[in-house]
Design a protein around this motif. Structure first.
Motif, PDB file in Angstrom:
ATOM      1  N   VAL A  69       0.837  -1.189   0.000  1.00  0.00           N
ATOM      2  CA  VAL A  69       0.000   0.000   0.000  1.00  0.00           C
ATOM      3  C   VAL A  69       0.876   1.246   0.000  1.00  0.00           C
ATOM      4  N   SER A  70       0.617   2.140  -0.903  1.00  0.00           N
ATOM      5  CA  SER A  70       1.312   3.420  -0.950  1.00  0.00           C
ATOM      6  C   SER A  70       0.276   4.526  -1.133  1.00  0.00           C
ATOM      7  N   GLN A  71       0.748   5.756  -1.188  1.00  0.00           N
ATOM      8  CA  GLN A  71      -0.182   6.872  -1.165  1.00  0.00           C
ATOM      9  C   GLN A  71       0.187   7.930  -2.196  1.00  0.00           C
ATOM     10  N   PHE A  72       0.309   7.489  -3.457  1.00  0.00           N
ATOM     11  CA  PHE A  72       0.548   8.470  -4.502  1.00  0.00           C
ATOM     12  C   PHE A  72      -0.534   8.392  -5.578  1.00  0.00           C
ATOM     13  N   GLY A  73      -1.694   7.790  -5.241  1.00  0.00           N
ATOM     14  CA  GLY A  73      -2.785   7.743  -6.191  1.00  0.00           C
ATOM     15  C   GLY A  73      -3.406   9.120  -6.416  1.00  0.00           C
ATOM     16  N   GLU A  74      -3.935   9.320  -7.611  1.00  0.00           N
ATOM     17  CA  GLU A  74      -4.532  10.612  -7.957  1.00  0.00           C
ATOM     18  C   GLU A  74      -5.710  10.391  -8.891  1.00  0.00           C
ATOM     19  N   VAL A  75      -6.774  11.168  -8.652  1.00  0.00           N
ATOM     20  CA  VAL A  75      -7.945  11.157  -9.525  1.00  0.00           C
ATOM     21  C   VAL A  75      -8.218  12.589  -9.953  1.00  0.00           C
ATOM     22  N   ARG A  76      -8.451  12.777 -11.243  1.00  0.00           N
ATOM     23  CA  ARG A  76      -8.760  14.107 -11.770  1.00  0.00           C
ATOM     24  C   ARG A  76     -10.125  14.064 -12.457  1.00  0.00           C
ATOM     25  N   SER A  77     -10.956  15.014 -12.099  1.00  0.00           N
ATOM     26  CA  SER A  77     -12.281  15.124 -12.708  1.00  0.00           C
ATOM     27  C   SER A  77     -12.400  16.481 -13.388  1.00  0.00           C
ATOM     28  N   ARG A  78     -12.756  16.448 -14.666  1.00  0.00           N
ATOM     29  CA  ARG A  78     -13.020  17.666 -15.423  1.00  0.00           C
ATOM     30  C   ARG A  78     -14.388  17.538 -16.078  1.00  0.00           C
ATOM     31  N   GLY A  79     -15.123  18.636 -16.102  1.00  0.00           N
ATOM     32  CA  GLY A  79     -16.448  18.491 -16.660  1.00  0.00           C
ATOM     33  C   GLY A  79     -17.137  19.782 -16.999  1.00  0.00           C
ATOM     34  N   VAL A  80     -18.311  19.594 -17.597  1.00  0.00           N
ATOM     35  CA  VAL A  80     -19.198  20.686 -17.978  1.00  0.00           C
ATOM     36  C   VAL A  80     -20.582  20.363 -17.444  1.00  0.00           C
ATOM     37  N   GLU A  81     -21.244  21.364 -16.877  1.00  0.00           N
ATOM     38  CA  GLU A  81     -22.604  21.193 -16.355  1.00  0.00           C
ATOM     39  C   GLU A  81     -23.503  22.295 -16.898  1.00  0.00           C
ATOM     40  N   LEU A  82     -24.657  21.900 -17.392  1.00  0.00           N
ATOM     41  CA  LEU A  82     -25.680  22.836 -17.852  1.00  0.00           C
ATOM     42  C   LEU A  82     -26.980  22.503 -17.142  1.00  0.00           C
ATOM     43  N   GLU A  83     -27.677  23.535 -16.687  1.00  0.00           N
ATOM     44  CA  GLU A  83     -28.939  23.300 -15.983  1.00  0.00           C
ATOM     45  C   GLU A  83     -29.904  24.445 -16.265  1.00  0.00           C
ATOM     46  N   ALA A  84     -31.177  24.091 -16.426  1.00  0.00           N
ATOM     47  CA  ALA A  84     -32.241  25.084 -16.614  1.00  0.00           C
ATOM     48  C   ALA A  84     -33.402  24.730 -15.710  1.00  0.00           C
ATOM     49  N   ARG A  85     -33.917  25.743 -15.025  1.00  0.00           N
ATOM     50  CA  ARG A  85     -35.112  25.610 -14.217  1.00  0.00           C
ATOM     51  C   ARG A  85     -35.996  26.814 -14.523  1.00  0.00           C
ATOM     52  N   ALA A  86     -37.260  26.537 -14.818  1.00  0.00           N
ATOM     53  CA  ALA A  86     -38.143  27.631 -15.223  1.00  0.00           C
ATOM     54  C   ALA A  86     -39.579  27.285 -14.888  1.00  0.00           C
ATOM     55  N   GLU A  87     -40.349  28.338 -14.651  1.00  0.00           N
ATOM     56  CA  GLU A  87     -41.794  28.220 -14.512  1.00  0.00           C
ATOM     57  C   GLU A  87     -42.436  29.371 -15.252  1.00  0.00           C
ATOM     58  N   PHE A  88     -43.278  29.010 -16.201  1.00  0.00           N
ATOM     59  CA  PHE A  88     -44.034  29.990 -16.946  1.00  0.00           C
ATOM     60  C   PHE A  88     -45.491  29.906 -16.487  1.00  0.00           C
ATOM     61  N   ASP A  89     -46.434  30.422 -17.259  1.00  0.00           N
ATOM     62  CA  ASP A  89     -47.813  30.485 -16.788  1.00  0.00           C
ATOM     63  C   ASP A  89     -48.335  29.133 -16.320  1.00  0.00           C
ATOM     64  N   ASN A  90     -48.214  28.122 -17.169  1.00  0.00           N
ATOM     65  CA  ASN A  90     -48.721  26.792 -16.833  1.00  0.00           C
ATOM     66  C   ASN A  90     -47.663  25.704 -16.969  1.00  0.00           C
ATOM     67  N   LEU A  91     -46.454  26.094 -17.319  1.00  0.00           N
ATOM     68  CA  LEU A  91     -45.404  25.131 -17.638  1.00  0.00           C
ATOM     69  C   LEU A  91     -44.293  25.168 -16.604  1.00  0.00           C
ATOM     70  N   GLY A  92     -43.915  23.996 -16.108  1.00  0.00           N
ATOM     71  CA  GLY A  92     -42.739  23.843 -15.263  1.00  0.00           C
ATOM     72  C   GLY A  92     -41.697  23.038 -16.006  1.00  0.00           C
ATOM     73  N   LEU A  93     -40.426  23.448 -15.896  1.00  0.00           N
ATOM     74  CA  LEU A  93     -39.385  22.834 -16.708  1.00  0.00           C
ATOM     75  C   LEU A  93     -38.111  22.659 -15.898  1.00  0.00           C
ATOM     76  N   ILE A  94     -37.502  21.469 -16.010  1.00  0.00           N
ATOM     77  CA  ILE A  94     -36.199  21.178 -15.414  1.00  0.00           C
ATOM     78  C   ILE A  94     -35.378  20.441 -16.464  1.00  0.00           C
ATOM     79  N   ALA A  95     -34.185  20.918 -16.758  1.00  0.00           N
ATOM     80  CA  ALA A  95     -33.315  20.270 -17.730  1.00  0.00           C
ATOM     81  C   ALA A  95     -31.882  20.303 -17.227  1.00  0.00           C
ATOM     82  N   ALA A  96     -31.124  19.243 -17.530  1.00  0.00           N
ATOM     83  CA  ALA A  96     -29.734  19.169 -17.081  1.00  0.00           C
ATOM     84  C   ALA A  96     -28.905  18.341 -18.048  1.00  0.00           C
ATOM     85  N   TYR A  97     -27.669  18.753 -18.214  1.00  0.00           N
ATOM     86  CA  TYR A  97     -26.682  17.977 -18.969  1.00  0.00           C
ATOM     87  C   TYR A  97     -25.358  18.048 -18.217  1.00  0.00           C
TER      88      TYR A  97
END
Length: 818
Positions: free
Chosen positions: A662-690
């Protein structure tokens, strides 16, 4: 926005046409030149004096503080407070006098339209009203309701404006320099979520195992990193919750909202996984009467009764309560496997004045379920073991436990802009967890038999946590400061006794018969007893200047110690660590609602009980995150668009070579993109994510692991939910909703192939029965379907850790509110 937005009992109303014109003409009548004299007519507030300490500064911020302290709702066009400042107010006086002083010299006028509602206007708004015609729809500038949202309070619909998860203070999401998603109770209800994982299924960068596992425990990944217990990022009311992942999942019906802060957050919460935090907010007492009962039936024998009651206990509103609970008797798609639960959460608030409150929070939960055994990849990929087949032994397999919590949340606002907060909680869990592991070997499958190994576990854990802070708001050098300093403490204990079978037990897959009973080897206890303490001091300053720039700076010092005793070999490992972590962020607020930001944040995560091959304790994992993002939320709108890119690297990870060193030189790298939309109009509710998540191992003692994507984490995930009220189509009270969830293929360590991608479809239909007849006013009937087209899929963590996904499930709910 057409019409005038208002609020009644926390719910938004809209008026148009003659009704809007009449209301607006009364609310926005020209008044005297000074704000003080403008209140000479109209409904009067109760003149009970309150203590105020609102510092000079931005008028918008001052009005928000005034509305919260006075328990008032302030209505005004969103742009009339921009760039305006106030001299503040300090002392004991009536709310009417305090509001007059805040508006003095601003050129704005106000009027009390009801005993708890105030409309603020300027000359432009009055001219708009005066120039309208009586038969026309009235168009006003967007109207903002001050004090209608807090970082822990309810949100109507899907679009939250304020969160405390990213700063530990009530902060607009658009001013928070880190990605945040708020899942509201309306979303949880409309989507028929029955677990934390279900509730977060439409949130970007969240990955979880199938419902076969996650309906029992809250085991998630955020941005590729595990968030499964208190020390990894599972929070309740801003404090660490379970001591281990198997303490039993949180009940979503008991939650007001779930705030997800993505990315490193140790500066706020101490030792954590770098992925972020899931902060579940308890339902709290309300001063408005609340009465709700729900009766639910569904597939697999599901029967559930839930209820939620709240309101004041006295005429003065000093005492208020909340009582939430449910009882469920159900099975699930796996034969001979229960899904039973009892949950009850009493709460009491004592608020002797507008500046002081004490809320007592408690809960009890009993669960009786079956733990879904992981399987070999080939068993689920080929489908030779049916997804509904029970692989355990009747009378042996169980996942049963009880958990209790009791705590409080105290707050007092002093007269000088200083706010004291102190909260604490005790958590206890006792779980019996026995099951037959079906991923032991595939060799027996060729003859139609499955080799299993018995596992017996008895686990007791507790957690004690407290957080004390002082928040001070003031102006200095032309900037508004919100300084937060505090101390928090978390003590956890996890006592686990684990025993294995002395040999394999065979199951005939054709008949379901057990060919050999398990023999448990109680001579070898593979468990351990862990006791750990964490202490942290933190300091943060949110600096707003020029009404457009928001600078956040924060730092924290942590100390941790732990003692782990192994029951198998008697070894005791003591470990002490400390870490200094920080965070910095900058936001720019454009007048049109755009808000770009950049930030840097750190995290650390001790490894209690883990040692190197020489017996030395391991150093804590460390991580740093760089993030840039852009939000768009026009003032007064029910729209929030968010985008973020990030680079997150965790170092000091444990890695084991081919010889077991057992040693301690492990490494994890996370890179990413996130898109999100939340909206409420007169009668419409919307949730979207990527989300695009490239989370891979970059350093390891095994060359074969380098470059591999973290298992269970898809590179691409897309979700979309929309619901629509059919009132305009002549079907008043009817609402339809549908959603899709796409999860891309995921890597499997030591697997012959990736776990394939899958697309799931959900649906909802509801009808407000009160729209059909007044005799049914307050009644609603709703049907939810998850995985509508019964898609067969599976999730895997390793090649011998695969589980089938949840098939089509349907629930029908009859609700009554009065």
């Amino acid at each position: 926005m057409t019409g005038l937005a208002g609020a009644k009992n926390g719910r938004t109303m809209r008026f148009s046409g003659r009704a809007a014109l009449l209301l607006a003409s009364v609310s926005l009548l020209p008044a005297a030149a000074s704000a003080q004299s403008s209140a000479a007519t109209g409904p009067r507030l109760q003149q009970a004096s309150l203590s105020y300490s609102i510092a000079p500064g931005s008028l918008g911020s001052a009005l928000a503080s005034f509305g919260s302290r006075s328990n008032l709702q302030l209505l005004y066009p969103a742009d009339i407070t921009r760039s305006k400042r106030t001299a503040g107010v300090s002392g004991t006086m009536s709310p009417e006098e305090a509001l007059g002083r805040l508006l003095s010299g601003t050129g704005l006028t106000y009027r009390f339209t009801t005993a708890t509602t105030v409309t603020i206007s300027g000359p432009a708004e009055q001219a708009t009203v005066n120039g309208g015609q009586a038969g026309d729809s009235l168009t006003l500038a967007p109207v903002y309701v001050s004090g209608d949202q807090t970082g822990t309070g309810p949100v109507e619909g899907y679009v939250a404006r304020v969160t405390a998860a990213g700063t530990k203070t009530d902060t607009p999401i658009i001013e928070t320099p880190q990605a945040v998603t708020v899942v509201t109770s309306d979303q949880i209800r409309n989507q028929g979520a029955t677990s934390i994982s279900d509730s977060l299924a439409y949130t970007p960068s969240i990955a979880m195992q199938s419902g076969a596992f996650s309906r029992s425990v809250d085991d998630l990944t955020i941005r590729g990193f595990n968030v499964a217990n208190g020390n990894l990022g599972s929070l309740r009311d801003g404090m660490k919750y379970q001591s281990n992942v198997y303490d039993g999942g949180q009940e979503p019906y008991g939650l007001e909202r779930i705030d997800v802060l993505r990315g490193a957050a140790s500066m706020l919460y101490g030792q954590l996984s770098p992925g972020g935090v899931v902060n579940a907010i308890s339902k709290r007492p309300t001063t408005n009467p609340l009465r709700e009962v729900n009766l639910e039936f569904g597939t697999y024998g599901r029967k559930q009764l839930s209820a939620d009651f709240g309101g004041p206990l006295d005429d003065e509103g000093i005492f208020s309560y909340r009582l939430t609970g449910l009882v469920r008797d159900a099975d699930n798609w796996v034969d001979n496997t229960p899904d039973d639960k009892v949950y009850i959460a009493p709460a009491l608030t004592i608020a002797p004045d507008a500046a002081t409150s004490l809320t007592l929070l408690s809960s009890y939960q009993h669960f009786n379920a079956g733990f879904s055994t992981p399987l070999q990849l080939d068993d689920v990929r080929t489908g030779r073991i049916p997804r509904d087949m029970f692989l355990g032994i009747d009378g042996f397999d169980r996942y049963k436990g009880d958990s209790y919590t009791i705590g409080y949340d105290f707050e007092h606002q002093f007269d000088n802009g200083l706010t004291l907060r102190n909260k604490a909680r005790y958590f206890y869990s006792d779980v019996s967890w026995d099951y037959m592991m079906g991923n032991v070997s595939t060799l027996a499958n060729s003859g139609g038999r499955l080799a299993r190994l018995a596992s017996v576990r008895e686990e007791v854990s507790y957690g004690v946590t407290q957080d004390t802070s002082l928040e001070y708001t003031f102006d200095a050098l032309g900037a508004e400061h919100t300084v937060l300093g505090g101390f928090d403490y978390y003590r956890r204990s996890y006592d686990s006794h684990r025993y294995r079978g002395a040999g394999v037990s065979l199951l005939d897959l054709r008949t379901g018969a057990t060919l050999s009973n398990p023999a448990i080897n109680y001579a070898v206890d593979r468990g351990s007893d862990t006791v750990a303490n964490s202490y942290g001091l933190y300091l943060q300053d949110q600096i707003k200047f020029d009404d457009h720039w928001v600078l956040l700076l924060g730092g924290r010092q942590d100390w941790t110690d732990s003692t782990v005793r192994s029951y198998q070999n008697g070894r005791v490992t003591d470990q002490s660590d400390n870490a200094l972590t920080g965070r910095a962020g900058l936001v720019y607020l454009f007048d049109n609602g755009l808000a770009p930001y950049v930030s840097i944040a750190q995290s650390f995560q001790p490894q209690a009980g883990s040692v190197t091959v020489t017996g030395n304790p391991l150093q804590p994992n460390e991580a740093v995150q760089y993030e840039a993002g852009l939000r768009y939320q026009p003032e007064g709108s029910n729209l929030l668009l968010s985008a973020a890119v990030y680079d997150l690297t965790q170092t000091n990870l444990t890695t084991t070579d081919a010889l077991g060193n057992v040693s301690q030189f492990g490494e994890v790298r996370s890179r990413g993109v996130e898109l999100e939309a939340r909206a409420e109009f007169d009668n419409l509710g919307l949730i979207a994510a990527y989300s695009y998540t490239d989370a891979r191992i970059t350093e390891s003692a095994l060359a074969s692991e380098i470059g591999q994507q973290i298992p269970l984490v898809p590179r691409n995930a897309v979700s979309l939910w929309a619901d629509y009220k059919l009132d305009d189509l002549g079907l008043e009270g009817v609402k339809l909703g549908a959603g899709m969830r796409y999860t891309g293929s995921t890597n499997i360590f030591n697997g012959k192939t990736d776990a394939p991608s899958y697309l799931l479809v959900d649906a909802m239909a509801s009808i407000d029965l009160g729209k059909l007849t007044q005799d049914l006013e307050g009644a609603e009937f709703k049907v939810n379907a998850r995985n509508l087209f019964d898609k067969k899929f599976y999730t895997c963590t390793y090649s011998d850790g695969c589980r089938y996904g949840e098939p089509l499930t349907v629930t029908a709910t009859l609700s009554y509110k009065w």
